[in-house]
Design a protein around this motif. Structure first.
Motif, short mmCIF file in Angstrom:
data_model
loop_
_atom_site.label_atom_id
_atom_site.label_comp_id
_atom_site.label_asym_id
_atom_site.label_seq_id
_atom_site.Cartn_x
_atom_site.Cartn_y
_atom_site.Cartn_z
N MET A 129 0.89 -1.23 0.07
CA MET A 129 -0.12 -0.10 -0.04
C MET A 129 0.93 1.20 0.18
SD MET A 129 -1.77 2.50 0.85
CE MET A 129 -1.11 2.70 2.65
N ILE A 130 0.65 2.00 -1.03
CA ILE A 130 1.30 3.49 -1.16
C ILE A 130 0.58 4.42 -1.47
CG2 ILE A 130 3.43 4.52 -2.47
CD1 ILE A 130 4.14 1.75 -3.43
N ASN A 131 0.98 5.65 -0.44
CA ASN A 131 0.45 6.85 -0.65
C ASN A 131 0.73 7.37 -1.99
OD1 ASN A 131 0.33 9.88 -0.52
ND2 ASN A 131 0.20 9.83 1.57
N ALA A 132 -0.43 7.71 -2.78
CA ALA A 132 -0.06 8.02 -4.27
C ALA A 132 1.00 9.19 -4.45
CB ALA A 132 -1.39 8.52 -4.82
N ALA A 133 1.15 10.06 -3.38
CA ALA A 133 2.17 11.11 -3.52
C ALA A 133 3.73 10.29 -3.69
CB ALA A 133 2.10 12.04 -2.44
N PHE A 134 4.04 9.19 -3.20
CA PHE A 134 5.31 8.36 -3.32
C PHE A 134 5.33 7.47 -4.25
CE2 PHE A 134 4.81 10.22 0.89
CZ PHE A 134 5.95 10.61 1.44
N ASN A 135 4.06 7.25 -5.01
CA ASN A 135 4.05 6.17 -6.09
C ASN A 135 5.26 6.67 -7.31
OD1 ASN A 135 2.90 4.71 -8.71
ND2 ASN A 135 1.85 4.05 -6.77
N ASP A 136 5.43 8.09 -7.45
CA ASP A 136 6.41 8.45 -8.71
C ASP A 136 7.69 7.95 -7.95
OD1 ASP A 136 4.91 9.70 -10.57
OD2 ASP A 136 5.41 11.76 -9.58
N GLN A 137 8.11 8.18 -6.77
CA GLN A 137 9.54 7.70 -6.30
C GLN A 137 9.55 6.26 -6.45
OE1 GLN A 137 10.36 9.33 -2.23
NE2 GLN A 137 12.36 8.10 -2.25
N ALA A 138 8.70 5.48 -6.12
CA ALA A 138 8.94 4.07 -6.18
C ALA A 138 8.69 3.58 -7.70
CB ALA A 138 7.38 3.41 -5.69
N THR A 139 8.15 4.14 -8.45
CA THR A 139 8.14 3.93 -10.04
C THR A 139 9.58 4.32 -10.58
OG1 THR A 139 5.78 4.39 -10.14
CG2 THR A 139 6.98 4.23 -12.49
N ALA A 140 10.14 5.46 -10.23
CA ALA A 140 11.40 5.92 -10.62
C ALA A 140 12.52 5.19 -10.18
CB ALA A 140 11.76 7.22 -10.25
N GLU A 141 12.32 4.61 -8.83
CA GLU A 141 13.37 3.51 -8.50
C GLU A 141 13.00 2.05 -8.86
OE1 GLU A 141 14.40 3.80 -4.28
OE2 GLU A 141 13.96 5.80 -4.15
N ASN A 142 12.10 1.94 -9.88
CA ASN A 142 11.90 0.57 -10.38
C ASN A 142 11.55 -0.52 -9.30
OD1 ASN A 142 11.46 -1.14 -12.58
ND2 ASN A 142 13.44 -2.25 -12.08
#
Length: 349
Positions: free
Chosen positions: A78-91
């Protein structure tokens, strides 16, 4: 057929569709946040054959660290959407095949198509619930609920005020208190000055939901920042004298979503679990038994009584005008907020 039986029925259909079989499903989430409710875990396991193994975090940064340092361990997070960019960028997370999530079509279009969750046409997060970081009051301390965020600064409540120990949330709260956009803070010095004047009021900082609830239960606090779903849960499940206040100045809004980490070993189980979590029958059971934020599934919200808080108040257009949804922030912003917050906390004895 009662709600829980509906959950069984829906999940059984899913299990058949996915060809689910007995397998471990590792879930990473906040503790006490829906996914680890014993009745829900039992229903999902019985219907799909997956065995849920829950792990928990106390902050978004801890969540990201756990995914980074345990590749392949977690199947759904479960990820706060505001942190999804960071998780995506870090693969750290992978695209989700939403065609395998039957309830996805009932998610509100605005949230389903959030640019925080959809990148280059690929979905990296399935919206689950949304809510607010607003004020929660001790009902015993107020004859009439306050309407302004400035109640936190009222000397009558000195030493009986709390705020979450989270740099980003605290700075954004200060931005609201100074009339600024939480995602475009033009004057950080003014925010710091406002929060500096709050520090003499503070009894302590809280990190976990249980911290806040214990302070209320022992009548040690009057008011503090709190999550809307947690306030509902405190009142519904624990029968605590807590009420949520959405100040006239506004509140921080957040959107929580389910993602599948890169290297997940049980993707089919993760898809079934996500679908289960956004199922209206699960949601209404969660709200009724425990207390919960607002579902991103429009059918789930519509299934609530018309006078329910998550439908009547959180769905009020006037409330919508006052809230600001968190957006991703840069590393430089995060570092600046953390530095400011650490300096502020030094002044609390």
């Amino acid at each position: 057929m009662n709600r829980l039986r509906l959950i069984f029925a829906a999940s059984t259909i899913l299990a058949s569709a996915f060809g689910a079989h007995a397998a471990d499903l590792h879930v990473l989430n906040w503790k006490g946040y829906g996914a680890d409710e014993p009745w829900a875990v039992e229903a999902f396991e019985k219907a799909t054959g997956n065995k849920v193994i829950n792990d928990f975090f106390n902050s978004e940064q801890e969540m990201l660290t756990k995914i980074r340092t345990n590749p392949g361990l977690y199947d759904v997070v479960m990820i706060n959407a505001a942190f999804n960019d960071q998780a995506t960028a870090e693969n750290l997370i992978q695209p989700i095949d939403t065609s395998k999530i039957a309830n996805y079509g009932d998610i509100s279009a605005e949230k389903a198509q959030s640019p925080m969750l959809v990148k280059d046409g690929k979905v990296y997060g399935v919206p689950w619930v949304w809510g607010l970081t607003a004020l929660a009051i001790n009902d015993k301390s107020f004859d009439t609920p306050p309407t302004s965020i400035n109640v936190m600064w009222d000397v009558k409540h000195k030493g009986r005020v709390v705020i979450r120990d989270d740099a980003v949330e605290a700075i954004q709260f200060g931005a609201i208190a100074t009339g600024q956009n939480i995602n475009d803070i033009k004057d950080l010095d003014t925010v710091k000055a406002k929060l500096t004047s709050l520090m003499p009021q503070i009894k302590t900082f809280w990190s976990a939901e249980n911290d806040f609830n214990q302070l209320i239960a022992s009548n040690q606090i009057d008011v503090g920042t709190y999550w809307s779903g947690s306030a509902d849960r405190a009142k519904t499940q624990f029968k605590l004298p807590v009420s949520l206040v959405i100040p006239q100045e506004g509140a921080v809004a957040w959107l929580d979503a389910w993602s599948i980490p890169v290297g997940a070993k049980n993707v089919a189980g993760a898809e079934a679990f996500i679908n289960f979590m956004i199922e209206p029958s699960f949601y209404t059971e969660w709200v009724t038994k425990v207390g919960a934020p607002v579902s991103a599934n429009t059918k789930a919200v519509a299934a609530l009584p018309e006078d329910s808080f998550n439908r009547k108040v959180m769905g009020d257009p006037e409330v919508a005008k006052r809230i600001q949804f968190q957006a991703p922030i840069t590393d430089a912003q995060r570092e600046a907020y953390l530095k400011a917050w650490q300096e502020l906390k030094v002044n609390v004895k």
